[in-house]
Design a protein around this motif. Structure first.
Motif, PDB file in Angstrom:
ATOM      1  N   SER A   1       6.355  -4.605   2.286  1.00 58.28           N
ATOM      2  CA  SER A   1       6.054  -3.683   3.385  1.00 58.28           C
ATOM      3  C   SER A   1       7.357  -3.352   4.092  1.00 58.28           C
ATOM      4  CB  SER A   1       5.064  -4.312   4.373  1.00 58.28           C
ATOM      5  OG  SER A   1       4.834  -3.429   5.452  1.00 58.28           O
TER       6      SER A   1
ATOM      7  N   GLU B   1       2.079  13.670   0.619  1.00 55.59           N
ATOM      8  CA  GLU B   1       2.674  13.170   1.859  1.00 55.59           C
ATOM      9  C   GLU B   1       3.954  13.931   2.212  1.00 55.59           C
ATOM     10  OE1 GLU B   1       1.575   8.661   2.783  1.00 55.59           O
ATOM     11  OE2 GLU B   1       3.674   8.852   2.280  1.00 55.59           O
TER      12      GLU B   1
ATOM     13  N   GLN C   1       0.609  11.042  -4.089  1.00 55.49           N
ATOM     14  CA  GLN C   1       1.173  10.584  -2.823  1.00 55.49           C
ATOM     15  C   GLN C   1       2.508  11.269  -2.553  1.00 55.49           C
ATOM     16  OE1 GLN C   1       3.022   6.777  -2.378  1.00 55.49           O
ATOM     17  NE2 GLN C   1       3.048   6.972  -0.164  1.00 55.49           N
TER      18      GLN C   1
ATOM     19  N   SER D   1       7.810  -1.431   6.819  1.00 57.31           N
ATOM     20  CA  SER D   1       7.676  -1.603   8.275  1.00 57.31           C
ATOM     21  C   SER D   1       7.353  -3.055   8.608  1.00 57.31           C
ATOM     22  CB  SER D   1       6.555  -0.707   8.791  1.00 57.31           C
ATOM     23  OG  SER D   1       5.327  -1.117   8.204  1.00 57.31           O
TER      24      SER D   1
ATOM     25  N   GLY E   1       8.996   5.170   1.723  1.00 58.28           N
ATOM     26  CA  GLY E   1       8.091   4.458   0.824  1.00 58.28           C
ATOM     27  C   GLY E   1       7.831   5.178  -0.484  1.00 58.28           C
ATOM     28  N   ARG E   2       7.461   6.455  -0.409  1.00 57.40           N
ATOM     29  CA  ARG E   2       7.041   7.153  -1.640  1.00 57.40           C
ATOM     30  C   ARG E   2       8.207   7.466  -2.569  1.00 57.40           C
ATOM     31  NH1 ARG E   2       6.294  10.022   2.838  1.00 57.40           N
ATOM     32  NH2 ARG E   2       7.303  12.045   3.138  1.00 57.40           N
TER      33      ARG E   2
ATOM     34  N   ILE F   1       0.854  -1.200   0.000  1.00 54.19           N
ATOM     35  CA  ILE F   1       0.000   0.000   0.000  1.00 54.19           C
ATOM     36  C   ILE F   1       0.886   1.245   0.000  1.00 54.19           C
ATOM     37  CG2 ILE F   1      -0.218   0.188   2.534  1.00 54.19           C
ATOM     38  CD1 ILE F   1      -3.234   0.845   2.078  1.00 54.19           C
TER      39      ILE F   1
HETATM   40  O1  PA5 Z   1       5.390   6.728   1.809  1.00 53.39           O
HETATM   41  C1  PA5 Z   1       5.234   6.030   2.797  1.00 53.39           C
HETATM   42  O2  PA5 Z   1       6.111   5.903   3.639  1.00 53.39           O
HETATM   43  C2  PA5 Z   1       3.928   5.276   3.011  1.00 53.39           C
HETATM   44  O3  PA5 Z   1       3.020   5.522   1.996  1.00 53.39           O
HETATM   45  C3  PA5 Z   1       4.204   3.798   3.081  1.00 53.39           C
HETATM   46  O4  PA5 Z   1       4.826   3.388   1.886  1.00 53.39           O
HETATM   47  C4  PA5 Z   1       2.927   3.008   3.319  1.00 53.39           C
HETATM   48  O5  PA5 Z   1       2.312   3.432   4.496  1.00 53.39           O
HETATM   49  C5  PA5 Z   1       3.233   1.514   3.421  1.00 53.39           C
HETATM   50  O6  PA5 Z   1       4.158   1.286   4.432  1.00 53.39           O
HETATM   51  P1  PA5 Z   1       4.918  -0.082   4.569  1.00 53.39           P
HETATM   52  O7  PA5 Z   1       5.779  -0.270   3.365  1.00 53.39           O
HETATM   53  O8  PA5 Z   1       5.716   0.053   5.814  1.00 53.39           O
HETATM   54  O9  PA5 Z   1       3.875  -1.163   4.668  1.00 53.39           O
END
Ligand code: PA5
Length: 440
Positions: free
Chosen positions: A134, A282, A278, A136, A197-198, A74
């Motif tokens: 993911s 973000e 995003q 995290s 992430g982004r 995500i």
């Molecule tokens: O940009 C970001 O840090 C977030 O959008 C993450 O990518 C997103 O919340 C997913 O996190 P994770 O890769 O830890 O599951």
């Protein structure tokens, strides 16, 4: 790539130019805010042959075993791969009898019961594999989806074969996904600590699913690498497209333009818009400031959002990704009856009509008080898209520093999670559960 700011109404002062150059230098000196998340800056030039080869080898293994690969993630662990894949794909590929690449579909980017049910139902007719992503390793949406996908793969092929069909992309040491991948023996790729992430599309987060789908990841990285060189601190401001874009959008924001609409006349770029939203939302939306990133796909949205853009609140500006050359050639033919009155278009290519729509809309919107920035890419291919992604990332870092925020954190995304866990009665949330239930 070309950048045209002549219709933005902004004349860049030496002061803003110097500020943008200084902001770019901060990304390299590491003396700015969020300096522990600057790994993306030199990512294209630092990806080595061994890493690309390892990604391609893992992709080849999945491609050999599965005709459907479910990619779970995500936010930043989803949007980059989705955006590039949509841009590079024939949208009607699934209608063709012959499939040369596995289909890559996404899960874990929502918590819709119907979405996952229907995906798993369709997956029963295919040989499946999965990539679970993911950083995290604790994000709820992908964790729920992965439980279901993992169980389906294990039920169908057994645990041992499942470890041949599932690849994890996660933190090198921490998190539940890392532990699970180690316990189950999944091949694992690492998301570097210093890449958020982004900004992670050019790590295995984006490259592995794209390689599985048959995208030329070497060309993608090569395009990004060229843009990295073209936007380095030693490049002077007037030649640095990322610095110019960052400076112009900040000047527009200072002049009261609060919303930036990213648009394109190629529907396959629609998810580039989502990835960009995003990236900028973000990175900049904090401390009660930041440009609101919105998007349109044209000309479709001229028939829905066109009225607002032309005559609504005058707080908007537009950035258009223009594609110089389409992949294919389609000519409009003359019609004997000419009932639609379109014979004046006979002999013209569809792309010529699209181009005139773009130029006409640009002038109409500028006349209506909507400044326009135009980014032209030569064509939609992996190299041009790689360059575009890095162009936006670099501009985002510079722009966030110009705005005075830390572009590399996202403290605001935690708020909803606290409420959701309290409502779901997660152990440890007892007090919060009582408090939130009283508010319902
Ligand atoms: O940009 C970001 O840090 C977030 O959008 C993450 O990518 C997103 O919340 C997913 O996190 P994770 O890769 O830890 O599951």
């Amino acid at each position: 790539m070309k950048l045209d700011i002549s219709k933005s109404g902004v004349v860049l002062s030496e002061t803003i130019k110097a500020k943008a150059e200084a902001a770019n230098e901060l990304l390299y000196s590491g003396k700015g805010k969020g300096n522990d998340f600057l790994g993306w800056v030199k990512l294209p030039s630092s990806i080595d042959e061994a890493e690309l080869a390892a990604i391609e080898a893992a992709a080849a293994k999945l491609r050999a075993k599965a005709d459907l690969v479910i990619c779970i993630g995500i936010g930043g662990s989803y949007l980059g791969a989705k955006a590039v894949l949509e841009a590079m794909s024939n949208p009607f590929q699934l209608l063709k009898k012959e499939q040369t690449n596995p289909t890559v579909l996404f899960a874990g980017q929502n918590i819709s019961e119907d979405y996952i049910y229907e995906l798993m139902e369709a997956a029963q007719e295919h040989s499946i594999g999965a990539i679970v992503i993911s950083k995290s390793g604790t994000t709820t949406e992908p964790a729920i989806a992965f439980r279901l996908v993992k169980a389906a793969i294990e039920a169908r092929y057994g645990k041992q074969e499942a470890a041949e069909r599932i690849v994890a992309v996660t933190d090198k040491a921490r998190g539940a996904l890392k532990t699970l991948a180690t316990n189950e023996g999944y091949p694992t790729f690492v998301i570097p600590d210093d890449v958020g992430g982004r900004f992670s599309v050019l790590t295995p987060v984006g490259l592995l699913p794209l390689a599985v789908a048959g995208v030329d990841i070497r060309a993608l990285v090569a395009g990004a690498r060229k843009m990295e060189a073209a936007t380095a601190p030693e490049v002077k401001f007037d030649d640095n497209l990322s610095a110019i874009y960052a400076a112009v959008r900040n000047e527009l924001y200072a002049a009261g333009k609060r919303t930036e609409i990213l648009g394109s006349y190629e529907p396959r770029l629609q998810y580039i818009n989502e990835w960009w939203k995003q990236l900028y939302g973000e990175s900049e939306g904090k401390e009660h400031k930041g440009i609101f990133p919105a998007s349109v796909t044209l000309t479709a949205d001229l028939h829905s959002m066109g009225q607002y853009i032309q005559e609504g609140e005058r707080t908007l500006f537009e950035t258009i990704i223009s594609v110089a050359e389409p992949k294919h050639k389609v000519v409009i033919e003359a019609d004997g009856e000419n009932l639609d009155g379109l014979n004046f278009l006979a002999g013209k290519r569809i792309s010529e009509v699209n181009r005139m729509a773009e130029l006409g809309v640009q002038l109409a919107h500028v006349d209506g008080g909507v400044p326009n920035i135009r980014i032209e890419i030569p064509r939609i291919d992996a190299e041009a898209i790689g360059a575009l992604l890095y162009f936006f990332e670099k501009a985002c870092g510079i722009s966030g520093y110009l705005l005075g925020v830390n572009p590399f954190d996202q403290p605001g995304v935690e708020a909803y999670k606290k409420n959701m866990f309290a409502l779901l009665e997660k152990p440890g949330y007892e007090e919060a559960t009582k408090a939130i239930k009283a508010r319902l």
